[in-house]
Design a protein around this motif. Structure first.
Motif: not given
Length: 306
Positions: A251-254, A136-137, A147-150, A165-168
């Motif tokens: 931190e690092w949650a996704y 999330i960013r 929104k959801v980012g990499p 970074f890769m994604g989303p």
């Protein structure tokens, strides 16, 4: 106050409010600002989204408030964020050992697993407005939305050049193929070094074939959930009565699928070698979920092994 990755400086205000200034520990090399800022932004955006979406007062009161400056030079000349101070002591499930299996007396073990299950159940009730897998960013076009980012976490390879970074990702198949292809590229450059680079390369090629042929991984998830990527017990703060007073370290949650979000953390199945069967702690966690009428989460535990 020192954590595994960060240093926390206590800030006390005249009105009694207390916050923490949080910055990275110096490990001898500074992480590029593009990377560190993305990690900080994602954690702040995640906690703010959780506090906005959560409906349970019990969960709302144990989530910290976080904030940061998008341009740290306007505040302090190093990467940092501010975090609301929460009372409590980190749950030491390792009994002093930094890593390993849970080492608690039986009654404390049962209490910990029960509290862990209740937190996960509360997180499972949060409805997310997202359709992709990633972190999330904040939305640059709308500062009030996210929104959801990499994908920004410890278990995700990064590209050596920007954007790192890769994604989303729309599916886990897309996600894993991107990671495998990056690993293959880095192995071919001898960046990912190992004792058997040829075997490593061939193993990744085989894994790529398996992922590419998977129908399950190609399914677009109908609903997505937040996975706490550091839920090894000490992310839970507790008071002297054993009550949970805070959930920290986002931190690092996704954002990911239900199956992945509620697969148990490795502390529940810490076994080197041996049979790939469920541990007694995993069975206890399944029993806790069933006790709270959440057999769907118990299934996530049961199916969390290869």
């Amino acid at each position: 106050m020192y954590g595994g990755f960060n240093i926390h400086f206590l800030i006390s205000f005249d009105d009694g409010l207390r916050w923490l200034l949080r910055t990275r520990r110096n490990r001898g090399a500074k992480v590029p600002t593009e990377i560190s800022s993305a990690i900080i932004e994602s954690e702040v955006a995640t906690t703010q989204l959780l506090k906005a979406k959560v409906s349970s007062p019990l969960l709302l009161e144990i989530l910290p408030e976080l904030t940061y400056h998008a341009d740290p030079s306007k505040d302090l000349p190093f990467d940092h964020s501010y975090c609301e101070y929460l009372e409590g002591t980190p749950y030491d499930v390792f009994n002093g050992n930094l890593l390993g299996k849970i080492e608690l007396p039986e009654d404390e073990l049962n209490h910990f697993i029960d509290e862990y299950a209740k937190i996960q159940i509360r997180l499972s009730k949060i409805q997310l407005p997202y359709t992709k897998i990633g972190c999330i960013r904040f939305d640059k076009d709308d500062e009030n939305n996210t929104k959801v980012g990499p994908l920004i976490n410890r278990n995700c390879l990064m590209k050596p050049n920007s954007p790192h970074f890769m994604g989303p990702f729309s599916t886990n198949k897309e996600r894993y193929l991107a990671l495998i292809d990056t690993a293959l590229h880095l192995i071919s450059l001898n960046v990912l070094k190992g004792k058997q680079p040829v075997d490593n390369y061939l193993w990744h090629l085989e894994m790529r074939e398996l992922v590419n042929a998977s129908r399950v991984l190609n399914d677009k998830p109908k609903e997505l959930f937040i996975k706490h990527d550091d839920a090894k017990g000490d992310h839970m703060l507790m008071n002297e009565d054993g009550e949970i007073t805070g959930i920290i370290d986002w931190e690092w949650a996704y954002v990911t699928t239900k199956a992945e979000a509620f697969t148990p953390h490795w502390i529940f199945n810490f076994v080197y070698g041996g049979p790939n069967t469920l541990t007694s702690n995993e069975h206890k966690l399944m029993m806790a979920y069933n006790r709270y009428d959440r057999p769907d989460l118990a299934e996530c535990v049961k199916n969390g092994r290869l």
